[in-house]
Design a protein around this motif. Structure first.
Motif, PDB file in Angstrom:
ATOM      1  N   TRP A   1      -6.071  60.823 148.928  1.00  0.00           N
ATOM      2  CA  TRP A   1      -5.484  60.609 147.658  1.00  0.00           C
ATOM      3  C   TRP A   1      -5.687  62.256 146.968  1.00  0.00           C
ATOM      4  O   TRP A   1      -7.278  63.130 147.200  1.00  0.00           O
ATOM      5  CB  TRP A   1      -6.317  59.438 146.607  1.00  0.00           C
ATOM      6  CG  TRP A   1      -6.743  58.233 146.671  1.00  0.00           C
ATOM      7  CD1 TRP A   1      -5.849  57.105 146.690  1.00  0.00           C
ATOM      8  CD2 TRP A   1      -7.497  57.850 148.084  1.00  0.00           C
ATOM      9  NE1 TRP A   1      -6.323  56.261 146.939  1.00  0.00           N
ATOM     10  CE2 TRP A   1      -6.776  55.864 148.257  1.00  0.00           C
ATOM     11  CE3 TRP A   1      -8.394  58.347 148.129  1.00  0.00           C
ATOM     12  CZ2 TRP A   1      -7.864  55.792 148.847  1.00  0.00           C
ATOM     13  CZ3 TRP A   1      -8.869  57.571 149.494  1.00  0.00           C
ATOM     14  CH2 TRP A   1      -8.728  56.116 149.930  1.00  0.00           C
TER      15      TRP A   1
ATOM     16  N   GLU B   1      -7.607  47.318 142.016  1.00  0.00           N
ATOM     17  CA  GLU B   1      -6.799  46.787 143.328  1.00  0.00           C
ATOM     18  C   GLU B   1      -6.029  45.515 143.600  1.00  0.00           C
ATOM     19  O   GLU B   1      -5.640  45.086 144.521  1.00  0.00           O
ATOM     20  CB  GLU B   1      -8.839  46.340 144.343  1.00  0.00           C
ATOM     21  CG  GLU B   1      -9.367  44.833 143.632  1.00  0.00           C
ATOM     22  CD  GLU B   1     -10.181  44.620 143.962  1.00  0.00           C
ATOM     23  OE1 GLU B   1     -10.383  44.674 145.065  1.00  0.00           O
ATOM     24  OE2 GLU B   1     -11.156  43.916 143.089  1.00  0.00           O
TER      25      GLU B   1
ATOM     26  N   GLY C   1      -5.750  49.452 146.983  1.00  0.00           N
ATOM     27  CA  GLY C   1      -4.978  50.024 145.698  1.00  0.00           C
ATOM     28  C   GLY C   1      -3.363  49.706 145.356  1.00  0.00           C
ATOM     29  O   GLY C   1      -2.642  49.389 146.616  1.00  0.00           O
TER      30      GLY C   1
ATOM     31  N   ALA D   1     -12.107  52.727 149.529  1.00  0.00           N
ATOM     32  CA  ALA D   1     -11.414  52.279 148.744  1.00  0.00           C
ATOM     33  C   ALA D   1      -9.463  51.791 149.274  1.00  0.00           C
ATOM     34  O   ALA D   1      -8.835  51.748 148.948  1.00  0.00           O
ATOM     35  CB  ALA D   1     -10.740  53.045 147.499  1.00  0.00           C
TER      36      ALA D   1
ATOM     37  N   HIS E   1      -2.183  52.175 138.627  1.00  0.00           N
ATOM     38  CA  HIS E   1      -3.292  53.237 138.416  1.00  0.00           C
ATOM     39  C   HIS E   1      -3.268  53.284 136.806  1.00  0.00           C
ATOM     40  O   HIS E   1      -1.639  52.995 136.624  1.00  0.00           O
ATOM     41  CB  HIS E   1      -3.080  54.218 139.571  1.00  0.00           C
ATOM     42  CG  HIS E   1      -1.675  55.271 138.830  1.00  0.00           C
ATOM     43  ND1 HIS E   1      -0.852  54.763 139.736  1.00  0.00           N
ATOM     44  CD2 HIS E   1      -2.025  56.223 138.130  1.00  0.00           C
ATOM     45  CE1 HIS E   1       0.185  55.669 138.974  1.00  0.00           C
ATOM     46  NE2 HIS E   1      -0.946  56.494 138.370  1.00  0.00           N
TER      47      HIS E   1
ATOM     48  N   VAL F   1      -7.932  53.792 140.533  1.00  0.00           N
ATOM     49  CA  VAL F   1      -7.110  53.214 140.983  1.00  0.00           C
ATOM     50  C   VAL F   1      -7.749  51.593 141.012  1.00  0.00           C
ATOM     51  O   VAL F   1      -8.692  51.492 141.000  1.00  0.00           O
ATOM     52  CB  VAL F   1      -6.459  53.800 142.551  1.00  0.00           C
ATOM     53  CG1 VAL F   1      -6.225  52.971 143.220  1.00  0.00           C
ATOM     54  CG2 VAL F   1      -5.642  55.277 142.979  1.00  0.00           C
TER      55      VAL F   1
ATOM     56  N   THR G   1     -10.898  50.653 143.259  1.00  0.00           N
ATOM     57  CA  THR G   1     -11.237  51.145 143.761  1.00  0.00           C
ATOM     58  C   THR G   1     -12.134  52.720 144.389  1.00  0.00           C
ATOM     59  O   THR G   1     -12.525  52.239 144.939  1.00  0.00           O
ATOM     60  CB  THR G   1     -10.286  51.287 145.058  1.00  0.00           C
ATOM     61  OG1 THR G   1      -8.961  51.671 144.659  1.00  0.00           O
ATOM     62  CG2 THR G   1      -9.295  49.676 144.711  1.00  0.00           C
TER      63      THR G   1
END
Length: 123
Positions: free
Chosen positions: A68, A86, A114, A110, A117, A84, A95
């Motif tokens: 990320w 779950e 994901g 994480a 977001h 982010v 996460t």
């Protein structure tokens, strides 16, 4: 002569150090103002990127996120952190949360979790 040599060496060191910092700071290829997610660790594989919130990630990136980068724009009152979640529509737990400029090449906690977001003012 000795002073000129020291000045030249210092200037060369400053330029070299600046290039080294620029290289490490741009490890993840992610457009300015965007939040990016990759399928593989260390910013490999397919990339998805957004400039706004997304409540339901596309199926190819959902639950396959492994790295990320937050290249969002910062400023007073601007939502510049990214959380982010779950589950779709920001459900379930967070996460990972990234501060502005933060890049994460891998996080076991994480990894592959994901689904959505939001941009926020903090973690």
């Amino acid at each position: 002569m000795k002073r000129l040599l020291v000045t030249t060496a210092a200037a060369l060191f400053a330029v070299t150090a600046g290039l080294a910092l620029a290289t490490s700071a741009s490890a993840a290829e992610c457009p300015s103002g965007e939040f990016c997610v990759w399928q593989n660790s260390d910013f490999g594989g397919q990339r998805a990127n957004w400039s706004g919130d997304d409540g339901w990630w596309e199926s190819w990136i959902s639950d396959t996120d492994s790295s990320w980068a937050n290249h969002g724009i910062s400023g007073p009152g601007i939502k510049d952190h990214v959380k982010v979640y779950e589950s779709a529509w920001q459900g379930g737990g967070v996460t990972i949360c990234l501060a502005p400029g933060q890049e994460v090449g891998y996080s076991g906690a994480a990894n592959d979790r994901g689904d959505s977001h939001i941009w926020s003012t903090g973690c």
